[in-house]
Design an enzyme around this catalytic site. Structure first.
Site, PDB file in Angstrom:
ATOM      1  N   LYS A   1      84.571  -3.376 -34.484  1.00 44.92           N
ATOM      2  CA  LYS A   1      83.768  -3.141 -35.685  1.00 44.92           C
ATOM      3  C   LYS A   1      84.529  -3.500 -36.958  1.00 44.92           C
ATOM      4  O   LYS A   1      85.694  -3.156 -37.106  1.00 44.92           O
ATOM      5  CB  LYS A   1      83.334  -1.666 -35.749  1.00 44.92           C
ATOM      6  CG  LYS A   1      82.338  -1.360 -36.883  1.00 44.92           C
ATOM      7  CD  LYS A   1      80.991  -1.960 -36.586  1.00 44.92           C
ATOM      8  CE  LYS A   1      80.021  -1.836 -37.753  1.00 44.92           C
ATOM      9  NZ  LYS A   1      80.340  -2.773 -38.861  1.00 44.92           N
TER      10      LYS A   1
ATOM     11  N   SER B   1      75.743  -3.836 -38.559  1.00 42.73           N
ATOM     12  CA  SER B   1      76.275  -2.789 -39.439  1.00 42.73           C
ATOM     13  C   SER B   1      75.179  -2.158 -40.288  1.00 42.73           C
ATOM     14  O   SER B   1      75.380  -1.855 -41.478  1.00 42.73           O
ATOM     15  CB  SER B   1      77.379  -3.355 -40.343  1.00 42.73           C
ATOM     16  OG  SER B   1      78.218  -2.338 -40.818  1.00 42.73           O
TER      17      SER B   1
ATOM     18  N   SER C   1      82.703   0.967 -42.768  1.00 42.27           N
ATOM     19  CA  SER C   1      81.736   0.940 -41.662  1.00 42.27           C
ATOM     20  C   SER C   1      82.347   1.123 -40.287  1.00 42.27           C
ATOM     21  O   SER C   1      81.609   1.203 -39.296  1.00 42.27           O
ATOM     22  CB  SER C   1      80.944  -0.368 -41.686  1.00 42.27           C
ATOM     23  OG  SER C   1      79.957  -0.335 -42.688  1.00 42.27           O
TER      24      SER C   1
ATOM     25  N   LYS D   1      80.967   3.820 -38.070  1.00 39.81           N
ATOM     26  CA  LYS D   1      79.831   3.667 -37.157  1.00 39.81           C
ATOM     27  C   LYS D   1      80.238   3.699 -35.688  1.00 39.81           C
ATOM     28  O   LYS D   1      79.388   3.842 -34.810  1.00 39.81           O
ATOM     29  CB  LYS D   1      79.082   2.370 -37.486  1.00 39.81           C
ATOM     30  CG  LYS D   1      78.442   2.399 -38.872  1.00 39.81           C
ATOM     31  CD  LYS D   1      77.729   1.092 -39.198  1.00 39.81           C
ATOM     32  CE  LYS D   1      76.994   1.219 -40.532  1.00 39.81           C
ATOM     33  NZ  LYS D   1      77.566   0.418 -41.600  1.00 39.81           N
TER      34      LYS D   1
END
EC number: 3.4.16.4
Length: 369
Positions: A218, A114, A59, A62
């Site tokens: 993140k 997320s 993720s 992202k």
């Protein structure tokens, strides 16, 4: 205009070079198979371990999705949620078919919770399809110098052809953190979306509460990628970003690397925002000179040993013709370390200066008599 290319002032400042890597053995022992620490402002690499190995990034994908959302859409844009964004596997903000959601809320849902569904909704809105958005992601990566990255989706669910490197992901994260809106989003602990139902987005990134100065970025995890984490922290005006890929001890790895970098490298101020750097002449102006300034604080990480190896050069037009407008770009400030260029920023005029009128010229004539 009369040109002068060597208006040089030497100051005891710092610098770095993005091509100089720190040998990973000099830093802490970490569990990550790849890792990097990079200064956000300058791009200087302060630590590296196997930074060009291609790996899945889960993720942390992202980060690019959010950057493109901010670069290609207004936060107030209303996004009608397409069917393909509903029920996407994995983390979710529980979007509903045909629901109307602000782009701002989608980006917060993307980065704090997320949301894989949010990633698909953003991609579809900006590019018309996930496939076209991935093409945009890959073009933007190449523009940033992330040449060993390939995006197959906007969320990071596993695909064998979806990969990056620690170095590339640091470049992408650095660019994102230079975006003020992105920087604000990833440092937010709680966001309340303007929607019914699931609207309270708590940030999953423990760095914000566990690490001094922690302000992003993140988390990411799949079985194939392992634990991946991009963190950032700011101390004394110096923001560092850390990437760890396939890191069983992901948060502690990141904290150890940040500690190492903050201990070894200290912020050195070269220029302060809007502070005087040099004067230039103004021909036929109501004032004979004007100051030039930087629009940003120029702060660079250096070791104690590097402080005396820095030189800065101002390249400007030495004479301007009146009238002069405030914030006119007039030249560049270049910083060198051991004769190697490390950082460049634009310089600007600090004030408006009107052109002399007939009365001014007459007064000048009388005073010369």
């Amino acid at each position: 205009m009369k040109k002068s290319f060597l208006s040089v002032f030497l100051t005891s400042i710092m610098l770095f070079q993005a091509s100089i890597f720190i040998v990973h053995g000099e830093g802490p022992n970490i569990s990550a198979s790849s890792a990097i620490v990079m200064d956000v402002q300058t791009g200087r690499i302060l630590y590296s371990k196997d930074i060009h190995a291609k790996k899945p990034m889960a993720s942390t994908t992202k980060i690019m999705t959010a950057l493109l959302a901010l670069e290609n859409s207004s936060p107030d844009a209303i996004v009608k949620i397409p069917r393909q964004a509903v029920g996407v596997e994995g983390s979710s903000i529980y979007l509903q078919n045909d629901e109307k959601v602000k782009m701002e809320d989608l980006v917060y849902g993307l980065m704090l919770r997320s949301g894989n569904d949010s990633a698909v909704a953003i991609a579809s809105h900006i590019s018309g399809s996930v496939e076209e958005f991935c093409a945009l992601m890959n073009r933007r990566s190449k523009e940033l110098g992330a040449n060993n990255t390939n995006f197959m989706n906007p969320h990071g669910l596993h695909d064998d052809q979806h990969y990056t490197t620690a170095y590339d992901l640091a470049l992408i994260s650095r660019q994102a953190l230079l975006n003020k809106e992105f920087k604000k989003i990833v440092s937010t602990k709680l966001w309340t979306a303007d929607r019914e139902g699931f609207k309270y987005f708590y940030n999953k990134n423990k760095t914000l509460t566990q690490y001094e100065g922690g302000d992003g970025v993140k988390t990411g995890f799949t079985k194939k990628s392992g634990r991946c984490l991009v963190t950032s922290a700011t101390r004394n005006g110096m923001q560092l970003v850390t990437v760890v890929l396939n890191a069983p001890d992901w948060f502690q790895d990141s904290y150890n690397l940040l500690d190492y970098a903050f201990d070894r490298y200290k912020p050195y101020s070269i220029a302060q925002q809007d502070s005087y750097l040099k004067s230039i002449s103004v021909k036929n102006g109501k004032k004979p000179q004007t100051a030039i300034v930087s629009r940003e604080n120029v702060i660079i990480p250096v070791t104690e040993e590097e402080k005396n190896k820095v030189m800065s050069i101002i390249e400007v037009d030495e004479i301007m013709n009146a009238p002069v407008s405030r914030n006119t770009k007039i030249g560049k400030l270049k910083v060198y370390l051991d004769s190697k260029l490390i950082y460049t920023t634009d310089l600007f005029t600090r004030e408006d200066i009107a052109k002399k009128d007939f009365k001014d010229k007459f007064v000048d004539f009388i005073q010369r008599k």
